[in-house]
Structures are given as structure tokens and as C-alpha cells.
Design a protein around this motif. Structure first.
Motif, mmCIF file in Angstrom:
data_model
loop_
_atom_site.group_PDB
_atom_site.id
_atom_site.type_symbol
_atom_site.label_atom_id
_atom_site.label_comp_id
_atom_site.label_asym_id
_atom_site.label_seq_id
_atom_site.Cartn_x
_atom_site.Cartn_y
_atom_site.Cartn_z
ATOM 1 N N ASN A 293 23.513 26.878 46.210
ATOM 2 C CA ASN A 293 23.480 25.643 45.571
ATOM 3 C C ASN A 293 21.912 24.307 45.780
ATOM 4 O O ASN A 293 22.067 23.363 45.021
ATOM 5 C CB ASN A 293 24.768 25.093 47.258
ATOM 6 N N HIS B 103 26.701 22.452 40.756
ATOM 7 C CA HIS B 103 26.689 22.855 42.919
ATOM 8 C C HIS B 103 27.777 21.677 43.862
ATOM 9 O O HIS B 103 27.474 21.798 44.690
ATOM 10 C CB HIS B 103 25.223 22.138 43.032
ATOM 11 N N HIS C 108 28.464 18.546 44.203
ATOM 12 C CA HIS C 108 27.837 17.719 44.359
ATOM 13 C C HIS C 108 28.180 16.425 43.677
ATOM 14 O O HIS C 108 27.731 16.603 42.756
ATOM 15 C CB HIS C 108 26.611 17.664 44.446
#
Length: 345
Positions: A42, A285, A287
């Protein structure tokens, strides 16, 4: 909602296993190398160092442009009017009634005539007709940069606040300005101050929810999604709840949503530097972080400056005492951020 049955308990039985926040944190050791590998993946992989690319190397103009659409939501105009774009036509609405309309693209003089008719001193319709016509014709460009150059460019150019407002989508526009002011210790009419104020506010009143992250890692990588562990660590994360419960655990989308609400708390035409928030999604990721745009004219040309901030990083770095090594952490136009989708919410 205040009933006890409406709030998930912090402690919940999953079969014969009782999961608590403390045990979820301890579970980080249980997943061992798997957790470390996931964290490394990540944090380190996919930004272009080994594979992938980042914001600095991506074709951001094409990505940001995919969902650029001034018809996403109505925008406030002076005198209680609203501007709306539908099927290539700009409508000026007075309540439920259409006060005027201009088919786009059109000459700005048609918008100026509407301004005269409705008594608008700020020439909002003329601005919208000129800029939306250029947007429809593809006569504009993007300019990406870090925060300070972004605001310097906006300050040096001719602001187009009504166009910036027209690019805001239908969400994240219901935050109370005084609530934002109290939380960020900054006037929402000053986006630059708000962006900085949120750094300190999130650090003071919240933290990155490590327990929920660990629970999610166990859920995804050990239990393969068969049990929803994250739900037992999720708490209210609106501005008031965060202020009342210092240390509220937050995830990236919660930081992002609050920042978008703060940017959109007042109409763009009432802001010193008109701003429109963007939601940046990095599917690779898992995110989410914040983009900040504006609209200006430079030597007559339509330009959309954009910068990027990440309150997950600015809060997380502070939580783990690494701001001295990694910096303030809020800057996101760098080699440690990428985007797979961009929304104008």
C-alpha cells in the motif's frame, strides 16, 4: 439517531470469537508477514518506483476531464437565483420558475443581456455563457501544481467564481459555514486558510483509525470478506462528532468528505479564491484524497488550476511522530500519490 440499537457496539461476537478494538490491534501480530506485506504494498508499490505511475507522471488532464460536467448540479447566483445546465442549455432559475435561458454555446453578449434584465451587477450569466461555451468547445486547459503555486496562479489571474460554482457537483454542499469555521478555525470564504486549518483540526480532534485498518486487513486477507469486521470500529465522523469526541478514528474517505464539505460550505462566488473540490480515487491502493480546483482567465484563455491535498497523510504522519522526516504530509501532488478516477462531487 440516539437509540442504543442503532449504534454498533464496540464489542461484538463473531461465532465463538469476541472481537474488540484491543484484540484487532493485537491481530496485527497474528497476520504477521501478510500484514507487513500488505502495508508495504500500500505504501511503497505502484507509484512508479517499481511499477505503476504517480500524479506527477500521469496524464492527469485526460483523467480529470473524464467526468467534468457543469450539468451535475445547480449553482447559487446572486439574489437567490440558481444556475443550472441541462441538455446544452443554461437556465437561470427563480425558485421553480425559469427566469431566463441561453442555449450553449453562445456569444457572451447573450448572457450580458440576461444580467441586465435580471439586474445582476456581477455579470454572472455573461461569465457562465462565455466559460461554459469554451468548455463545450474544448477551449480550455488544466494546470496542475502544489498548493502554494496553485493559489499564486489563481491570485495572478482573472477569477471566474460563477464558473467554479457551476463545476461543483450536487453533493457535499450542506455543511453549515459556522460549523466549518469553528472546526477549522478559518472562514470558509477563504479556502486557502481552510485547507491549512483542517490540518491542525484533524490532528487535534482525530487520528487515523489504525484499529479499523487492522480489522480490515484481517477481514480481507485472513477471513476473505466472510465477516464484516470494520463495522465494529466505525464511529460518527461528521464535524460536530469529531469535535465532541477528541481522538475519533477516521479513514481516508472521511477526511476527504469533510474537506469537500468545508470547501463547498459557501458559494464559490462568495470565496476570496473560488474553489471546487474533487474526489481523487486510487483504486490500486484503496485510497481517497482531495483535489482542489478553480477557474480563471489568463490573457483571455480559460484555465482550470488544480492542486491536491491528503489529510490522511498529514494526520497519520503526526500520529506516528514522523512529520520531521516526511514533512507536513498534506501535499499530495508528488510521487507518493496516484489516481485511477476523479470525481467532481
Amino acid at each position: 439517531m440516539s437509540g442504543e440499537d442503532e449504534t454498533p457496539s464496540v464489542r461484538e461476537r463473531i461465532g465463538e470469537v469476541e472481537v474488540t478494538r484491543r484484540q484487532a490491534l493485537a491481530g496485527a501480530g497474528g497476520v504477521g508477514a501478510l500484514g507487513a506485506g500488505k502495508a508495504a504494498d500500500n505504501v511503497l508499490i505502484g507509484y512508479g518506483v517499481v511499477v505503476g505511475e504517480n500524479l506527477v507522471t500521469q496524464d492527469l488532464a485526460a483523467l480529470v476531464d473524464e467526468r467534468l460536467d457543469p450539468s451535475l448540479g445547480d449553482s447559487p447566483l446572486p439574489g437567490g437565483y440558481r444556475g443550472a445546465v441541462d441538455d446544452g442549455t443554461l437556465f437561470v432559475l427563480d425558485g421553480d420558475e425559469t427566469a431566463a435561458s441561453v442555449a450553449l454555446p453562445a456569444d457572451p453578449s447573450e448572457g450580458a443581456a440576461v444580467d441586465d434584465e435580471l439586474g445582476f451587477g456581477e455579470a454572472p450569466v455573461e461569465q457562465l455563457v462565455a466559460d461554459l461555451s469554451d468548455l463545450l468547445d474544448g477551449n480550455y486547459e488544466y494546470a496542475f501544481s502544489k498548493r502554494d503555486p496553485f493559489f499564486e496562479r489563481v491570485d495572478a489571474a482573472e477569477p471566474r467564481p460563477f464558473t467554479a460554482g457551476a463545476l461543483r457537483g450536487p453533493y457535499y454542499d450542506d455543511a453549515d459555514p459556522e460549523t466549518v469555521r469553528a472546526f477549522a478555525d478559518a472562514d470558509p470564504a477563504r479556502p486557502r486558510a481552510v485547507l491549512s486549518g483542517l490540518v491542525d483540526a484533524f490532528r487535534e480532534h482525530s487520528s487515523y483509525d489504525v484499529a479499523r485498518y487492522v480489522a480490515g486487513s484481517i477481514e480481507d486477507n485472513v477471513l476473505f470478506g466472510s465477516v464484516d469486521l470494520r463495522q465494529h470500529f466505525r464511529t460518527p465522523a461528521d464535524f460536530d462528532a469529531v469535535r465532541e469526541d477528541d481522538g475519533t478514528g477516521m479513514f481516508c474517505w472521511e477526511f476527504t468528505n469533510r474537506s469537500l464539505e468545508a470547501l463547498h460550505a459557501v458559494p464559490a462566488w462568495r470565496q476570496r479564491r473560488p474553489a471546487v473540490g474533487l474526489k481523487m480515487l486510487d483504486e490500486r491502493h484503496k485510497h481517497v484524497y482531495t483535489g482542489v480546483g478553480s477557474v480563471v482567465r489568463e490573457d483571455g484563455d480559460l484555465v482550470i488550476p488544480v492542486t491536491f491535498v491528503d489529510y490522511t497523510h498529514s494526520t497519520l504522519y503526526d500520529d506516528f511522530y514522523v512529520t520531521g522526516l516526511l514533512g507536513e504530509g498534506v501535499e499530495a501532488y508528488n510521487e507518493r500519490h496516484r489516481a485511477t478516477d476523479v470525481y467532481w462531487p
